[in-house]
Design a protein around this motif. Structure first.
Motif, PDB file in Angstrom:
ATOM      1  N   PRO A 125       0.826  -1.143  -0.079  1.00  0.00           N
ATOM      2  CA  PRO A 125       0.051   0.003   0.082  1.00  0.00           C
ATOM      3  C   PRO A 125       0.835   1.252   0.139  1.00  0.00           C
ATOM      4  O   PRO A 125       2.000   1.370   0.444  1.00  0.00           O
ATOM      5  N   LEU A 126       0.148   2.367  -0.610  1.00  0.00           N
ATOM      6  CA  LEU A 126       0.971   3.672  -0.441  1.00  0.00           C
ATOM      7  C   LEU A 126      -0.171   4.415   0.024  1.00  0.00           C
ATOM      8  O   LEU A 126      -1.324   4.845  -0.308  1.00  0.00           O
ATOM      9  N   TYR A 127       0.104   5.270   1.111  1.00  0.00           N
ATOM     10  CA  TYR A 127      -0.915   5.971   2.015  1.00  0.00           C
ATOM     11  C   TYR A 127      -0.532   7.413   1.727  1.00  0.00           C
ATOM     12  O   TYR A 127       0.857   8.082   1.637  1.00  0.00           O
ATOM     13  N   GLY A 128      -1.503   8.218   1.420  1.00  0.00           N
ATOM     14  CA  GLY A 128      -1.566   9.950   1.320  1.00  0.00           C
ATOM     15  C   GLY A 128      -1.905  10.563   2.479  1.00  0.00           C
ATOM     16  O   GLY A 128      -3.119  10.334   3.189  1.00  0.00           O
ATOM     17  N   GLN A 129      -0.990  11.564   3.072  1.00  0.00           N
ATOM     18  CA  GLN A 129      -1.294  12.487   4.053  1.00  0.00           C
ATOM     19  C   GLN A 129      -1.653  11.685   5.097  1.00  0.00           C
ATOM     20  O   GLN A 129      -2.572  11.914   5.831  1.00  0.00           O
ATOM     21  N   VAL A 130      -0.715  10.923   5.752  1.00  0.00           N
ATOM     22  CA  VAL A 130      -0.873  10.211   7.183  1.00  0.00           C
ATOM     23  C   VAL A 130       0.717  10.259   7.714  1.00  0.00           C
ATOM     24  O   VAL A 130       1.369   9.736   6.754  1.00  0.00           O
ATOM     25  N   PRO A 131       0.924  10.463   8.987  1.00  0.00           N
ATOM     26  CA  PRO A 131       0.040  11.152   9.839  1.00  0.00           C
ATOM     27  C   PRO A 131      -0.523  12.486   9.316  1.00  0.00           C
ATOM     28  O   PRO A 131      -0.001  12.997   8.118  1.00  0.00           O
ATOM     29  N   GLN A 132      -1.596  13.063   9.799  1.00  0.00           N
ATOM     30  CA  GLN A 132      -2.200  14.051   9.514  1.00  0.00           C
ATOM     31  C   GLN A 132      -1.639  15.287  10.499  1.00  0.00           C
ATOM     32  O   GLN A 132      -1.701  15.184  11.848  1.00  0.00           O
ATOM     33  N   PHE A 133      -1.575  16.605   9.838  1.00  0.00           N
ATOM     34  CA  PHE A 133      -1.067  17.840  10.840  1.00  0.00           C
ATOM     35  C   PHE A 133      -2.310  18.370  11.477  1.00  0.00           C
ATOM     36  O   PHE A 133      -3.518  18.529  10.752  1.00  0.00           O
ATOM     37  N   ALA A 134      -2.330  18.711  12.675  1.00  0.00           N
ATOM     38  CA  ALA A 134      -3.474  19.151  13.321  1.00  0.00           C
ATOM     39  C   ALA A 134      -3.634  20.593  12.798  1.00  0.00           C
ATOM     40  O   ALA A 134      -4.880  21.210  13.074  1.00  0.00           O
ATOM     41  N   GLY A 135      -2.692  21.041  12.478  1.00  0.00           N
ATOM     42  CA  GLY A 135      -2.621  22.486  11.990  1.00  0.00           C
ATOM     43  C   GLY A 135      -3.373  22.789  10.605  1.00  0.00           C
ATOM     44  O   GLY A 135      -3.579  24.187  10.358  1.00  0.00           O
ATOM     45  N   GLY A 136      -3.695  21.828   9.824  1.00  0.00           N
ATOM     46  CA  GLY A 136      -4.380  21.910   8.764  1.00  0.00           C
ATOM     47  C   GLY A 136      -3.687  21.218   7.477  1.00  0.00           C
ATOM     48  O   GLY A 136      -2.852  20.725   7.689  1.00  0.00           O
ATOM     49  N   GLU A 137      -3.906  21.920   6.045  1.00  0.00           N
ATOM     50  CA  GLU A 137      -3.454  21.328   5.232  1.00  0.00           C
ATOM     51  C   GLU A 137      -2.043  21.864   4.890  1.00  0.00           C
ATOM     52  O   GLU A 137      -1.797  22.895   5.232  1.00  0.00           O
ATOM     53  N   ARG A 138      -1.249  21.143   4.253  1.00  0.00           N
ATOM     54  CA  ARG A 138      -0.013  21.486   3.615  1.00  0.00           C
ATOM     55  C   ARG A 138       0.199  21.825   2.239  1.00  0.00           C
ATOM     56  O   ARG A 138      -0.539  21.494   1.603  1.00  0.00           O
ATOM     57  N   GLY A 139       1.299  22.562   2.012  1.00  0.00           N
ATOM     58  CA  GLY A 139       1.517  23.011   0.745  1.00  0.00           C
ATOM     59  C   GLY A 139       2.061  21.938  -0.331  1.00  0.00           C
ATOM     60  O   GLY A 139       2.252  21.984  -1.461  1.00  0.00           O
ATOM     61  N   ILE A 140       2.590  20.926   0.202  1.00  0.00           N
ATOM     62  CA  ILE A 140       3.255  19.884  -0.585  1.00  0.00           C
ATOM     63  C   ILE A 140       2.425  18.392  -0.323  1.00  0.00           C
ATOM     64  O   ILE A 140       1.700  18.190   0.514  1.00  0.00           O
ATOM     65  N   ILE A 141       2.542  17.533  -1.550  1.00  0.00           N
ATOM     66  CA  ILE A 141       1.992  16.091  -1.299  1.00  0.00           C
ATOM     67  C   ILE A 141       2.840  15.210  -0.802  1.00  0.00           C
ATOM     68  O   ILE A 141       4.122  15.115  -0.943  1.00  0.00           O
TER      69      ILE A 141
END
Length: 463
Positions: A321-337
């Motif tokens: 598997p390949l996971y996206g955006q884990v772990p997640q930032f509590a501060g919101g979205e980030r500028g990079i993938i």
């Protein structure tokens, strides 16, 4: 002549010694302050269009003086040799962060500051490392081994986390926070906790009906549609990175900017038309490459290519598997993938993707790497259902930066030189036609980068 101005709480008097520069809407004069200290004062006509950014510049100059006072208090034995808020495009130095050089004999200190009004105080470290490296190359006879960073109180945690993962033998980083009337030095080692969370990985479509599963299969049959299973149990359907539908529970949501619930076969037909139109316009063969759907979210398209060709980036990494955006930032979205994978030795791999130049790519990637390592050290990935059937090692994750070969900002390598050796970084450059085919043009690992001393000697060697 003297100039005097006042309000209900302050009174300012300056003796005018002469005119330095003069142009329409702007007069810069040499002044004398209390104690015969020389300085400059700028008078602006705010109605003149050329002074549109005067308030912003005024705030920068005001903070520059506070920054000057902080430097004089903290480094009393040093002489302030240079202080500037001017933009320097040639050396990638921002006017948003005042920078300084302090000297004492043959030793020096590079310094940079961020005010409370700064839009992104966390960027100060990137520009501080660029400034430090520039000073070292410019003046090889001065030993500049320290970078001092001044930040607003309460906005220092991100910088402290980053500093903990820099190489202390490459540069000593001192962090100060501004207080009411002074500043205090803090220890980055005191900052150990992260604003991060790792959700439990759920099996996708566990609550979906047979009808919903059949809808997903119909959409996947359209050329170009790709499926991504998300840790929350939902399924994302996208065309070259651009999501057009999502299945959550037993509900199919469709649309680009706003999602609508599909209530029947008519909505399914509309969803199919969206997917087919996306597949036609968001295609490397598209005739009109200026259409908004082609240009939209290039990082998401690059992510889709990386998912499909991860073994071209690194043959050791499992395609699934390949996971996206884990772990997640509590501060919101980030500028990079970001993608999180695992190689065949059980070692996690953090893959950061950027389709355009970004000065801050190295440190933003470090932010994600630190959080992955934090969760790994606590055994949370296996415990929460990630990478089922794969035994994860406790070795520090790999950090792989992926971008078009010509889109790496020149300062990225400069900043990476200051990373700790405990952060294994690989820089992968892909071909310009990455939308057509993901081809690796170069691959550099941190062990192969030139040392700081050799890069400085190369910079000063005659052509």
């Amino acid at each position: 002549m003297t100039i005097e101005c006042w309000n209900d709480t302050k009174n300012l008097v300056r003796r005018i010694r002469g005119i330095r520069t003069e142009r329409r809407g702007r007069l810069e004069i040499e002044i004398e302050r209390f104690g015969a200290l020389a300085g400059t004062l700028t008078l602006l006509d705010l109605a003149d269009p050329s002074n549109r950014d005067a308030d912003r510049r005024g705030a920068r100059l005001k903070y520059r003086e506070r920054f000057r006072s902080s430097l004089q208090r903290q480094f009393a034995g040093y002489r302030l040799a240079e202080l500037s808020t001017e933009q320097d495009l040639q050396h990638t130095l921002s006017p948003s962060f005042p920078r300084a050089l302090l000297r004492r004999g043959k030793s020096g200190i590079a310094a940079i500051g961020a005010s409370e009004d700064s839009l992104s105080p966390n960027d100060a470290l990137s520009f501080g490392l660029i400034w430090l490296d520039h000073l070292r190359r410019r003046d090889s006879k001065t030993a500049i081994n320290t970078l001092a960073i001044f930040l607003p109180a309460g906005l220092e945690p991100t910088t402290c986390h980053r500093v903990r993962h820099l190489n202390p033998s490459a540069a000593e980083c001192l962090v100060f926070v501004h207080q009411a009337n002074d500043e205090a030095r803090i220890n980055p080692r005191d900052y150990q906790n992260f604003d991060t969370r790792l959700p439990i990985a759920m099996r996708p479509l566990t609550q979906a009906s047979q009808r919903t599963i059949e809808w997903v299969d119909r959409l996947l049959a359209i050329d170009g549609v790709e499926r991504r299973d998300r840790p929350d149990g939902s399924v994302s359907l996208a065309v070259r990175g651009l999501e057009f539908a999502r299945v959550a529970g037993d509900e199919l949501l469709f649309g680009l900017d706003r999602k609508h619930a599909a209530g029947g076969d008519a909505h399914l037909l509309e969803t199919e038309r969206i997917a087919e139109e996306l597949a036609r316009m968001r295609n490397f063969r598209a005739i009109d490459r200026s259409n908004p759907l082609y240009l939209r979210h290039p990082e998401a398209w690059l992510e889709a290519q990386a998912r499909a060709g991860i073994e071209a980036i690194d043959a050791m990494i499992y395609p699934h598997p390949l996971y996206g955006q884990v772990p997640q930032f509590a501060g919101g979205e980030r500028g990079i993938i970001d993608l999180l994978g695992v190689d065949r030795d059980g070692r996690l791999a953090v893959i950061e993707l950027k389709a355009a130049e970004d000065i801050h790519l190295p440190l933003q990637a470090l932010d994600y790497w630190m959080r992955v390592k934090w969760h790994l050290d606590r055994g949370e990935f296996s415990g929460r259902g990630y990478f089922p059937g794969i035994a994860l090692t406790g070795v520090a994750p790999r950090l792989i930066l992926v971008a078009p070969a010509i889109e790496y900002h020149p300062t990225n390598e400069t900043i990476l030189k200051y990373f700790s050796t405990e952060v294994p970084v690989e820089r992968v450059g892909v071909g310009l036609e990455w939308r057509k085919e993901l081809r690796v043009m170069f691959r550099f690992q941190s062990e192969t980068w030139p040392s700081l001393s050799s890069s400085r000697s190369r910079e000063h060697s005659p052509a």
